[in-house]
Design a protein around this motif. Structure first.
Motif, short mmCIF file in Angstrom:
data_model
loop_
_atom_site.label_atom_id
_atom_site.label_comp_id
_atom_site.label_asym_id
_atom_site.label_seq_id
_atom_site.Cartn_x
_atom_site.Cartn_y
_atom_site.Cartn_z
N ARG A 193 0.62 7.68 2.43
CA ARG A 193 -0.44 6.60 1.98
C ARG A 193 -0.59 6.30 0.73
O ARG A 193 -0.19 7.34 0.15
CB ARG A 193 -1.85 7.14 2.58
N CYS A 194 -0.43 5.05 0.24
CA CYS A 194 -0.55 4.68 -0.99
C CYS A 194 -2.07 5.03 -1.59
O CYS A 194 -2.97 4.43 -1.29
CB CYS A 194 -0.22 3.21 -1.37
N ASP A 195 -1.90 5.59 -2.85
CA ASP A 195 -3.33 6.04 -3.37
C ASP A 195 -3.95 4.83 -4.03
O ASP A 195 -5.15 4.47 -4.28
CB ASP A 195 -3.13 7.06 -4.50
N ALA A 196 -3.11 4.13 -4.36
CA ALA A 196 -3.53 2.80 -5.17
C ALA A 196 -4.09 1.82 -4.18
O ALA A 196 -5.15 1.04 -4.85
CB ALA A 196 -2.17 1.98 -6.12
N CYS A 197 -3.75 1.46 -3.08
CA CYS A 197 -4.20 0.27 -2.16
C CYS A 197 -4.51 0.81 -0.91
O CYS A 197 -5.08 0.12 -0.21
CB CYS A 197 -3.18 -0.91 -2.24
N GLY A 198 -4.12 1.99 -0.51
CA GLY A 198 -4.70 2.71 0.65
C GLY A 198 -3.60 2.13 1.88
O GLY A 198 -3.96 2.60 2.92
N ALA A 219 8.08 3.57 -4.50
CA ALA A 219 7.11 2.37 -5.01
C ALA A 219 6.47 1.95 -3.61
O ALA A 219 7.13 2.12 -2.70
CB ALA A 219 8.00 1.23 -5.80
N CYS A 220 5.21 1.40 -4.11
CA CYS A 220 4.60 0.85 -2.52
C CYS A 220 5.11 -0.53 -2.55
O CYS A 220 4.88 -1.46 -3.46
CB CYS A 220 3.07 0.95 -3.15
N THR A 221 5.33 -0.79 -1.09
CA THR A 221 5.97 -2.35 -0.99
C THR A 221 4.59 -3.39 -0.76
O THR A 221 4.80 -4.67 -0.88
CB THR A 221 6.69 -2.20 -0.02
N ALA A 222 3.49 -2.78 -0.82
CA ALA A 222 2.33 -3.57 -0.56
C ALA A 222 1.67 -4.14 -1.94
O ALA A 222 1.38 -5.25 -2.13
CB ALA A 222 1.02 -2.91 0.39
N CYS A 223 1.56 -2.92 -2.70
CA CYS A 223 1.00 -3.43 -4.05
C CYS A 223 1.80 -3.11 -5.29
O CYS A 223 1.54 -3.53 -6.49
CB CYS A 223 -0.40 -2.64 -4.45
N GLY A 224 2.88 -2.46 -5.20
CA GLY A 224 3.83 -2.35 -6.34
C GLY A 224 3.62 -0.91 -7.18
O GLY A 224 4.48 -0.70 -7.98
ZN LIG Z 1 -0.08 0.37 -2.68
#
Ligand SMILES: [Zn+2]
Length: 457
Positions: free
Chosen positions: A23-28, A9-14
């Motif tokens: 790198r998270c595809d969802a929030c970059g 899971a991404c800790t920035a956007c979940g």
């Molecule tokens: Zn993210």
């Protein structure tokens, strides 16, 4: 169809991911993806089945709804950001950088709420009760009938809230909460989400307003407040620059009031003080007539607000012209620079350009375009705009100026603070009579001619 359990899971956007990546595809965000255990399963693929539910009573659009009951927090700036007070049973997230003053603000609010006769509970997972009591004493709040505990065990907290049934409960912070039915560490995306979900469900069931404090995290090891934004009714962010005494409380989401509303506070020795006249505060650093300084008559939420836009144009080393922006959008600055060059022939190409919104405020309104353009050209030409003038208007790509909403409210605020002139786009409704000399301008080139005369291009 198998429902695979996402393990990252991404800790920035979940956002959940089936594998790790840098790198998270969802929030970059970079380096924000961590392995997570025990994330909730998705839809199982089975249908609801034949069992019947309850028939829902449908209403008409014109049916009267009773006004939302609201309880005042006792802090007027907080109440205005919430849309007129705290709605019972609502879940409110207050996010912000660590150390910005969230705990101070919420301790003050909970104490003020308790003093008005409502029961309020403050649960700290960050500090021992002794530390919270010391802060309360420093803020002059010791006599407030606020109940206090230091705890991180969610099951114990919910059992306590169930017995106490307070009108308001502050949970400081959601990242320290620990729920024993989730098999991962406090601060992980799944713990933060599960804890928030339990607390929000409790709020709805018992009518207790719940405030969750969430630290904006930089290191990527701990989940940030964004991962619970979608679960709560209201999301407030507490902003401010270190070194400035101003703090802005901004509603970015509000099911019970307008979003974008702001409250302005000043950090003082005895806690956060409400600022009655924010325009005067934001202009207080302004001194003599200087080139590159322009006063923008803006609207934040429902309130007019005057702020100083500062620009500096300096020679750059060859091939390395910089664009540095604080408090405004960098992409928008590039657009304004491009329109100045293409439509007015005023180029900044080889120079460094610095743009700054004074006082640590962040502006998102397009109506700031014209004030930004004025500050940039004023700095480039080293010609000051009249000190007693305000500017607002949106710039289109053609160079035409578009009227801004609530022009009258902007002009009234300017007149109230002693300004005597305003440069505004022509074409809007004629402003109501006031003491300002109004200079309507149709496009950016006409504005530049009017303010700066003949410009060497
Ligand atoms: Zn993210």
């Amino acid at each position: 169809m198998s429902s695979r359990r996402p393990a990252f899971a991404c800790t920035a956007c979940g956002a959940t991911h089936s594998k790790w990546s840098g790198r998270c595809d969802a929030c970059g965000a970079w380096n924000s993806i961590v392995e997570e255990a025990g994330l909730a399963e998705g839809p199982s693929g089975r249908s609801l089945g034949p069992a019947r539910g309850r028939r829902i009573a449908l209403g008409d659009l014109a049916d009267a709804e009773p006004p939302l009951p609201r309880a005042l927090s006792g802090i007027a700036e907080l109440d205005r950001v919430l849309g007129g007070g705290i709605v019972p049973g609502s879940a409110i997230l207050v996010g912000g950088d660590p150390g910005i003053g969230k705990s101070t603000l919420l301790l003050q609010a909970a104490a003020a709420f308790a003093r008005l006769g409502a029961s309020a509970v403050y649960i700290s997972g960050e500090e021992a009760t002794a530390q919270v009591r010391l802060r309360a004493a420093r803020l002059g709040l010791s006599d407030a009938p606020l109940r206090l505990a230091a705890e991180t065990n969610l099951r114990d907290i919910l059992t306590t809230l169930e017995a106490e049934r307070p009108a308001l409960a502050v949970i400081d912070s959601i990242q320290t909460m620990w729920s024993d039915h989730v098999d991962s560490a406090p601060g992980s995306v799944s713990q933060v989400r599960a804890s928030a979900q339990e607390l929000v469900t409790f709020a709805k069931r018992r009518g207790t307003a719940i405030v969750l404090v969430g630290h904006v995290t930089k290191d990527g090891q701990i989940a940030g407040p964004r991962v619970v934004e979608h679960m709560v009714d209201t999301v407030l962010y507490f902003e401010g620059e270190r070194g400035h005494q101003f703090r802005i409380l901004r509603a970015v989401k509000n099911r019970f009031g307008p979003a974008d509303e702001i409250g302005v506070f000043e950090m003082t020795g005895t806690g956060l003080a409400e600022v009655q006249n924010p325009s005067a505060l934001f202009l207080s650093e302004r001194h003599a007539e200087t080139s590159g300084s322009v006063v923008f008559a803006g609207i934040e939420g429902t309130r007019p607000l005057l702020v100083e836009i500062q620009a500096l144009v300096a020679p750059a080393a060859p091939g390395s012209a910089r664009r540095t922006v604080v408090g405004w959008d960098g992409g928008r600055l590039a657009t304004v620079l491009a329109v100045l060059e293409s439509r007015c022939g005023i180029a900044f190409g080889p120079s460094d350009v610095y743009l700054n919104v004074a006082g640590g405020l962040r502006i998102t309104e397009p109506a700031a375009d014209l004030a930004v353009a004025a500050a940039l050209v004023s700095a480039r030409q080293d010609i000051a705009l009249p000190r007693d003038a305000v500017v607002f208007g949106e710039i289109s790509l053609s160079g035409a100026l578009r009227p801004a909403v609530q022009a009258d409210a902007r002009l009234r605020e300017a007149a109230k603070l002693g300004f005597t002139a305003a440069f505004i786009p022509s074409g809007g409704p004629a402003p109501a009579a006031n003491d300002l000399a109004i200079h309507p301008v149709a496009d950016l080139a006409a504005f530049m001619d009017k303010c700066f005369g003949k410009i060497d291009r």
